[in-house]
Design a protein around this motif. Structure first.
Motif, PDB file in Angstrom:
ATOM      1  N   LEU A  61      55.444 -68.904 -12.778  1.00 23.59           N
ATOM      2  CA  LEU A  61      54.083 -68.615 -12.306  1.00 23.59           C
ATOM      3  C   LEU A  61      53.619 -67.252 -12.818  1.00 23.59           C
ATOM      4  N   GLY A  62      54.542 -66.308 -12.943  1.00 24.20           N
ATOM      5  CA  GLY A  62      54.189 -64.996 -13.485  1.00 24.20           C
ATOM      6  C   GLY A  62      53.544 -65.109 -14.856  1.00 24.20           C
ATOM      7  N   MET A  63      54.119 -65.943 -15.739  1.00 27.55           N
ATOM      8  CA  MET A  63      53.525 -66.168 -17.061  1.00 27.55           C
ATOM      9  C   MET A  63      52.160 -66.830 -16.922  1.00 27.55           C
ATOM     10  N   GLN A  64      52.053 -67.843 -16.058  1.00 22.87           N
ATOM     11  CA  GLN A  64      50.783 -68.556 -15.914  1.00 22.87           C
ATOM     12  C   GLN A  64      49.670 -67.636 -15.416  1.00 22.87           C
ATOM     13  N   LEU A  65      50.004 -66.713 -14.525  1.00 16.11           N
ATOM     14  CA  LEU A  65      48.993 -65.775 -14.007  1.00 16.11           C
ATOM     15  C   LEU A  65      48.535 -64.783 -15.071  1.00 16.11           C
TER      16      LEU A  65
END
Length: 197
Positions: free
Chosen positions: A78-82
């Motif tokens: 999720l860190g990458m997606q954000l």
């Protein structure tokens, strides 16, 4: 080496700490703006839902801190997606570091379960983040949304369709899988981020 893991309400932080311990690296978990800004390396992990995570980051102005960083930053799952431009998960405006949009997996066949949970391979590996990581290495994934292929793609995975399992722009890196749960391959990627990026 001063490594910081960003503390927020969607972090899979403990497993990242354990993975770093296995490669003899220590990290400080914090949401303190100044400590994040002063770090040598920053890790931005995440599991959870995009819109509530972005709301939490904006309320604490952590989004501005992250986008202003000039040292190496690694977003996980999720860190990458954000760190992407937008997410179809509740139509979320994200940080826009990477132009690639995040889209929802649409299962075209009953053989494909959404979310994707389990091991899948990564290929077309680029940048020193993947030094000593063989093509088609297997990593552990848990996600129902994916970053589209684009100019910042540095690793690709195929599930329903090819998508970005790694992104890179300037000092920002992102991986869709969980290196902290990906055995020796994941440990090598974390080691590369700390030692070679």
């Amino acid at each position: 080496m001063n490594i910081v893991i960003i503390k927020y309400n969607a972090g899979n932080i403990q497993s990242v700490l354990y993975a770093l311990e296995r490669i003899n690296a220590e990290a400080l978990v914090t949401d303190d703006h100044e400590l994040i800004a002063k770090a040598d390396k920053v890790i931005f992990p995440g599991v959870g839902e995009a819109s509530s995570a972005m709301r939490y980051l904006r309320e604490r102005q952590l989004d501005k801190v992250i986008t202003s960083l000039t040292q190496p930053v690694l977003g996980i799952c999720l860190g990458m997606q954000l760190m992407c431009k937008t997410s179809e998960e509740n139509n979320t405006e994200c940080m826009g570091i990477f132009e690639e949009p995040v889209k929802k997996f649409i299962a075209t066949d009953v053989a494909f379960k959404v979310p994707q949970i389990g091991w899948n391979n990564i290929y077309d590996l680029q940048t020193p983040l993947f030094d000593q990581v063989p093509e088609d290495s297997y990593c552990y994934f848990v996600h129902g949304y994916y970053a589209a292929l684009g100019e910042h793609t540095i690793a690709t995975t195929n599930y329903i369709q090819p998508y970005s399992s790694g992104l890179h722009k300037n000092n920002f890196f992102g991986v869709q899988y969980h290196p902290e749960k990906s055995a020796n391959v994941g440990e090598q990627i974390l080691k590369n981020f700390i030692e070679k990026i």
